[in-house]
Design an enzyme around this catalytic site. Structure first.
Site, PDB file in Angstrom:
ATOM      1  N   GLN A  98       0.833  -1.204   0.000  1.00  0.00           N
ATOM      2  CA  GLN A  98       0.000   0.000   0.000  1.00  0.00           C
ATOM      3  C   GLN A  98       0.869   1.256   0.000  1.00  0.00           C
ATOM      4  OE1 GLN A  98      -3.311  -0.175   2.886  1.00  0.00           O
ATOM      5  NE2 GLN A  98      -3.012  -2.376   2.913  1.00  0.00           N
ATOM      6  N   HIS A 123      -7.889  -3.784  13.415  1.00  0.00           N
ATOM      7  CA  HIS A 123      -7.014  -4.753  12.737  1.00  0.00           C
ATOM      8  C   HIS A 123      -5.752  -5.038  13.545  1.00  0.00           C
ATOM      9  CE1 HIS A 123      -9.215  -5.065   9.042  1.00  0.00           C
ATOM     10  NE2 HIS A 123      -9.039  -3.821   8.682  1.00  0.00           N
ATOM     11  N   GLU A 135     -10.006   4.090  11.149  1.00  0.00           N
ATOM     12  CA  GLU A 135     -10.561   2.790  10.716  1.00  0.00           C
ATOM     13  C   GLU A 135      -9.511   1.697  10.607  1.00  0.00           C
ATOM     14  OE1 GLU A 135     -13.221   2.248   7.412  1.00  0.00           O
ATOM     15  OE2 GLU A 135     -14.644   3.627   8.309  1.00  0.00           O
ATOM     16  N   ASP A 156       4.464  -2.235  12.173  1.00  0.00           N
ATOM     17  CA  ASP A 156       3.262  -2.579  12.935  1.00  0.00           C
ATOM     18  C   ASP A 156       2.913  -1.409  13.861  1.00  0.00           C
ATOM     19  OD1 ASP A 156       1.341  -3.648  14.600  1.00  0.00           O
ATOM     20  OD2 ASP A 156       2.501  -5.435  15.132  1.00  0.00           O
TER      21      ASP A 156
END
Ligand code: SAM
Length: 216
Positions: A35, A72, A68, A50
Protein backbone atom coordinates in the site's frame (compact mmCIF):
# COMPACT_ATOMS: atom_id res chain seq x y z
CA UNK A 1 3.29 20.42 14.32
CA UNK A 2 4.13 16.76 13.82
CA UNK A 3 1.39 14.27 12.89
CA UNK A 4 1.60 10.47 12.76
CA UNK A 5 -1.07 8.54 10.83
CA UNK A 6 -0.94 4.87 11.89
CA UNK A 7 -2.61 2.38 9.54
CA UNK A 8 -2.40 5.12 6.91
CA UNK A 9 -3.44 2.88 3.98
CA UNK A 10 -2.75 4.66 0.69
CA UNK A 11 -2.09 7.98 2.42
CA UNK A 12 -5.43 9.66 1.70
CA UNK A 13 -5.72 11.30 5.12
CA UNK A 14 -2.11 12.52 4.96
CA UNK A 15 -2.79 13.97 1.52
CA UNK A 16 -5.64 16.09 2.90
CA UNK A 17 -3.56 17.10 5.93
CA UNK A 18 -0.71 18.07 3.63
CA UNK A 19 -3.02 20.60 1.93
CA UNK A 20 -4.46 21.95 5.16
CA UNK A 21 -1.27 22.02 7.26
CA UNK A 22 1.48 23.07 4.86
CA UNK A 23 4.04 23.52 7.66
CA UNK A 24 3.35 20.24 9.45
CA UNK A 25 5.72 17.27 9.49
CA UNK A 26 3.66 14.25 8.40
CA UNK A 27 4.52 10.59 8.94
CA UNK A 28 2.49 7.55 7.85
CA UNK A 29 2.89 4.01 9.18
CA UNK A 30 1.37 0.93 7.58
CA UNK A 31 2.07 -2.77 7.99
CA UNK A 32 1.55 -3.54 4.29
CA UNK A 33 4.41 -2.16 2.17
CA UNK A 34 2.40 -2.74 -1.04
CA UNK A 35 0.00 0.00 0.00
CA UNK A 36 2.86 2.37 0.79
CA UNK A 37 4.47 1.83 -2.62
CA UNK A 38 1.16 2.90 -4.15
CA UNK A 39 0.56 5.72 -1.69
CA UNK A 40 -0.66 9.01 -3.07
CA UNK A 41 2.13 11.49 -3.73
CA UNK A 42 2.41 13.68 -0.65
CA UNK A 43 5.35 15.15 1.21
CA UNK A 44 4.69 12.69 4.06
CA UNK A 45 7.35 10.21 5.16
CA UNK A 46 6.07 6.62 4.98
CA UNK A 47 7.32 3.79 7.21
CA UNK A 48 6.39 0.12 6.94
CA UNK A 49 5.78 -1.13 10.49
CA UNK A 50 3.26 -2.58 12.93
CA UNK A 51 1.22 0.08 14.72
CA UNK A 52 1.78 -1.85 17.94
CA UNK A 53 5.59 -1.64 17.66
CA UNK A 54 6.37 1.80 16.25
CA UNK A 55 10.00 2.30 15.21
CA UNK A 56 9.77 5.92 16.26
CA UNK A 57 11.23 7.98 19.11
CA UNK A 58 9.29 8.82 22.26
CA UNK A 59 7.58 12.20 22.76
CA UNK A 60 7.97 13.14 19.08
CA UNK A 61 4.40 13.81 17.84
CA UNK A 62 1.70 16.37 18.58
CA UNK A 63 -1.04 14.18 17.12
CA UNK A 64 -1.50 10.48 16.33
CA UNK A 65 -4.31 9.29 14.04
CA UNK A 66 -5.70 5.78 13.58
CA UNK A 67 -8.54 6.01 11.07
CA UNK A 68 -10.56 2.79 10.72
CA UNK A 69 -7.69 0.48 11.56
CA UNK A 70 -7.32 -0.10 15.32
CA UNK A 71 -9.61 -3.14 15.05
CA UNK A 72 -7.01 -4.75 12.74
CA UNK A 73 -4.13 -4.29 15.17
CA UNK A 74 -2.97 -7.23 17.32
CA UNK A 75 -4.06 -5.34 20.47
CA UNK A 76 -5.86 -2.05 20.96
CA UNK A 77 -4.21 -1.52 24.34
CA UNK A 78 -0.68 -2.11 22.97
CA UNK A 79 -1.35 0.44 20.24
CA UNK A 80 -2.63 2.99 22.77
CA UNK A 81 0.49 2.47 24.87
CA UNK A 82 2.65 3.03 21.78
CA UNK A 83 0.65 6.13 20.86
CA UNK A 84 1.11 7.45 24.39
CA UNK A 85 4.85 6.83 24.16
CA UNK A 86 5.38 8.66 20.86
CA UNK A 87 3.08 11.58 21.77
CA UNK A 88 4.47 14.74 23.29
CA UNK A 89 2.90 15.72 26.62
CA UNK A 90 -0.47 17.30 25.85
CA UNK A 91 -0.67 15.55 22.46
CA UNK A 92 -3.72 13.62 21.30
CA UNK A 93 -4.53 10.33 19.63
CA UNK A 94 -7.73 10.40 17.55
CA UNK A 95 -9.25 7.20 16.23
CA UNK A 96 -12.34 5.53 14.86
CA UNK A 97 -13.40 2.04 15.93
CA UNK A 98 -16.12 -0.56 15.50
CA UNK A 99 -17.26 -1.49 18.99
CA UNK A 100 -19.45 -4.42 19.94
CA UNK A 101 -22.20 -3.52 22.36
CA UNK A 102 -22.35 -7.00 23.91
CA UNK A 103 -19.79 -6.80 26.72
CA UNK A 104 -19.67 -10.53 27.43
CA UNK A 105 -16.07 -11.76 27.62
CA UNK A 106 -14.85 -14.07 26.32
CA UNK A 107 -16.93 -13.51 23.22
CA UNK A 108 -19.77 -15.99 22.92
CA UNK A 109 -20.28 -18.33 19.96
CA UNK A 110 -22.67 -15.99 18.13
CA UNK A 111 -20.24 -13.08 18.43
CA UNK A 112 -17.38 -15.24 17.22
CA UNK A 113 -19.43 -16.39 14.23
CA UNK A 114 -20.33 -12.80 13.34
CA UNK A 115 -16.70 -11.73 13.65
CA UNK A 116 -15.64 -14.60 11.39
CA UNK A 117 -18.20 -13.60 8.76
CA UNK A 118 -17.07 -9.96 8.77
CA UNK A 119 -13.42 -11.08 8.68
CA UNK A 120 -14.10 -13.03 5.49
CA UNK A 121 -14.77 -9.75 3.72
CA UNK A 122 -12.72 -7.22 5.62
CA UNK A 123 -9.77 -9.19 7.03
CA UNK A 124 -9.00 -10.65 10.40
CA UNK A 125 -9.56 -8.34 13.32
CA UNK A 126 -8.44 -8.34 16.89
CA UNK A 127 -11.53 -9.22 18.94
CA UNK A 128 -14.09 -6.46 18.70
CA UNK A 129 -13.56 -4.20 21.62
CA UNK A 130 -15.88 -4.22 24.58
CA UNK A 131 -15.73 -0.46 24.07
CA UNK A 132 -14.12 0.27 27.39
CA UNK A 133 -11.84 3.06 26.24
CA UNK A 134 -11.89 4.49 29.76
CA UNK A 135 -10.24 1.34 31.15
CA UNK A 136 -7.74 1.14 28.28
CA UNK A 137 -6.90 4.85 28.63
CA UNK A 138 -6.21 4.38 32.34
CA UNK A 139 -3.82 1.52 31.58
CA UNK A 140 -2.11 3.41 28.75
CA UNK A 141 -1.66 6.69 30.64
CA UNK A 142 -4.13 8.63 28.51
CA UNK A 143 -7.25 10.68 29.28
CA UNK A 144 -10.48 10.25 27.27
CA UNK A 145 -11.43 13.66 25.89
CA UNK A 146 -14.16 12.66 23.44
CA UNK A 147 -16.08 9.47 22.76
CA UNK A 148 -18.84 9.93 20.19
CA UNK A 149 -21.19 7.29 18.76
CA UNK A 150 -21.61 8.20 15.07
CA UNK A 151 -23.08 4.88 13.89
CA UNK A 152 -26.15 6.58 12.37
CA UNK A 153 -23.92 8.68 10.11
CA UNK A 154 -22.19 5.57 8.75
CA UNK A 155 -25.34 3.77 7.60
CA UNK A 156 -25.68 5.46 4.17
CA UNK A 157 -22.13 4.31 3.33
CA UNK A 158 -23.18 0.66 3.60
CA UNK A 159 -26.03 1.24 1.15
CA UNK A 160 -23.58 2.86 -1.27
CA UNK A 161 -21.13 -0.05 -0.86
CA UNK A 162 -23.86 -2.64 -1.36
CA UNK A 163 -25.16 -0.95 -4.52
CA UNK A 164 -21.59 -0.63 -5.80
CA UNK A 165 -20.90 -4.28 -4.95
CA UNK A 166 -23.93 -5.51 -6.87
CA UNK A 167 -23.07 -3.31 -9.85
CA UNK A 168 -19.46 -4.60 -9.86
CA UNK A 169 -20.59 -8.20 -9.58
CA UNK A 170 -23.00 -7.80 -12.50
CA UNK A 171 -20.50 -5.99 -14.73
CA UNK A 172 -17.46 -8.04 -13.62
CA UNK A 173 -15.60 -4.85 -12.61
CA UNK A 174 -14.14 -6.21 -9.39
CA UNK A 175 -15.22 -7.35 -6.00
CA UNK A 176 -16.94 -5.83 -2.96
CA UNK A 177 -17.60 -8.24 -0.04
CA UNK A 178 -21.38 -8.04 -0.24
CA UNK A 179 -22.17 -10.57 2.51
CA UNK A 180 -19.80 -9.02 5.07
CA UNK A 181 -20.97 -5.53 4.20
CA UNK A 182 -24.63 -6.52 4.56
CA UNK A 183 -23.88 -8.11 7.94
CA UNK A 184 -22.06 -5.03 9.22
CA UNK A 185 -24.90 -2.83 7.98
CA UNK A 186 -27.50 -4.95 9.81
CA UNK A 187 -25.43 -5.11 13.01
CA UNK A 188 -24.94 -1.34 12.91
CA UNK A 189 -28.59 -0.57 12.08
CA UNK A 190 -29.76 -2.86 14.89
CA UNK A 191 -27.32 -1.24 17.35
CA UNK A 192 -25.26 -4.39 18.03
CA UNK A 193 -22.10 -2.75 16.69
CA UNK A 194 -21.32 0.92 17.16
CA UNK A 195 -18.96 3.13 15.20
CA UNK A 196 -17.16 5.41 17.60
CA UNK A 197 -14.86 8.41 17.30
CA UNK A 198 -12.50 8.58 20.26
CA UNK A 199 -9.97 11.26 21.24
CA UNK A 200 -7.48 10.58 24.04
CA UNK A 201 -4.97 13.03 25.44
CA UNK A 202 -1.56 12.46 26.94
CA UNK A 203 -1.41 14.45 30.19
CA UNK A 204 1.08 17.28 30.30
CA UNK A 205 1.75 20.79 29.15
CA UNK A 206 -0.23 21.84 26.06
CA UNK A 207 1.89 21.61 22.95
CA UNK A 208 2.09 23.34 19.59
CA UNK A 209 -1.14 21.66 18.44
CA UNK A 210 -3.08 23.09 21.39
CA UNK A 211 -1.64 26.55 20.82
CA UNK A 212 -2.42 26.36 17.10
CA UNK A 213 -5.98 25.26 17.90
CA UNK A 214 -6.52 28.14 20.30
CA UNK A 215 -4.99 30.64 17.89
CA UNK A 216 -7.23 29.36 15.08
C1 SAM B 1 -9.55 0.03 6.61
S1 SAM B 1 -7.88 0.45 6.20
C2 SAM B 1 -7.84 2.18 6.66
C3 SAM B 1 -6.75 2.92 5.95
C4 SAM B 1 -6.70 4.42 6.19
N1 SAM B 1 -6.51 4.76 7.59
C5 SAM B 1 -7.94 5.08 5.66
O1 SAM B 1 -8.73 5.60 6.44
O2 SAM B 1 -8.12 5.10 4.43
C6 SAM B 1 -6.93 -0.34 7.51
C7 SAM B 1 -5.43 -0.17 7.32
O3 SAM B 1 -4.74 -0.66 8.48
C8 SAM B 1 -3.55 -1.31 8.04
N2 SAM B 1 -3.09 -2.19 9.13
C9 SAM B 1 -3.63 -3.36 9.53
N3 SAM B 1 -2.95 -3.87 10.57
C10 SAM B 1 -1.95 -2.99 10.86
C11 SAM B 1 -0.94 -2.93 11.84
N4 SAM B 1 -0.80 -3.91 12.75
N5 SAM B 1 -0.09 -1.88 11.85
C12 SAM B 1 -0.22 -0.89 10.92
N6 SAM B 1 -1.18 -0.88 9.96
C13 SAM B 1 -2.04 -1.91 9.93
C14 SAM B 1 -4.00 -2.03 6.78
O4 SAM B 1 -2.91 -2.41 5.97
C15 SAM B 1 -4.88 -0.96 6.14
O5 SAM B 1 -4.13 -0.08 5.33
Amino acid sequence: MTVLDVGCGFGGTLGRLSERLPAARLVGVNIDHRQLTRALPTRAQFICADGCALPLPSAAFDAVLAVECIFHFPSRLTFLREAQRVLKPGGRVSLSDFVRVDKAEPANAVSRWLEDQVAKGYGRQSTWSDGDYQAMADKAGLVVEQDADVTRLTLPTYLYLLADGVSRAVSGRGHVPIRSTLLLFLLSALGAVRYRLVVLRKPGTPDALGKAGRAG
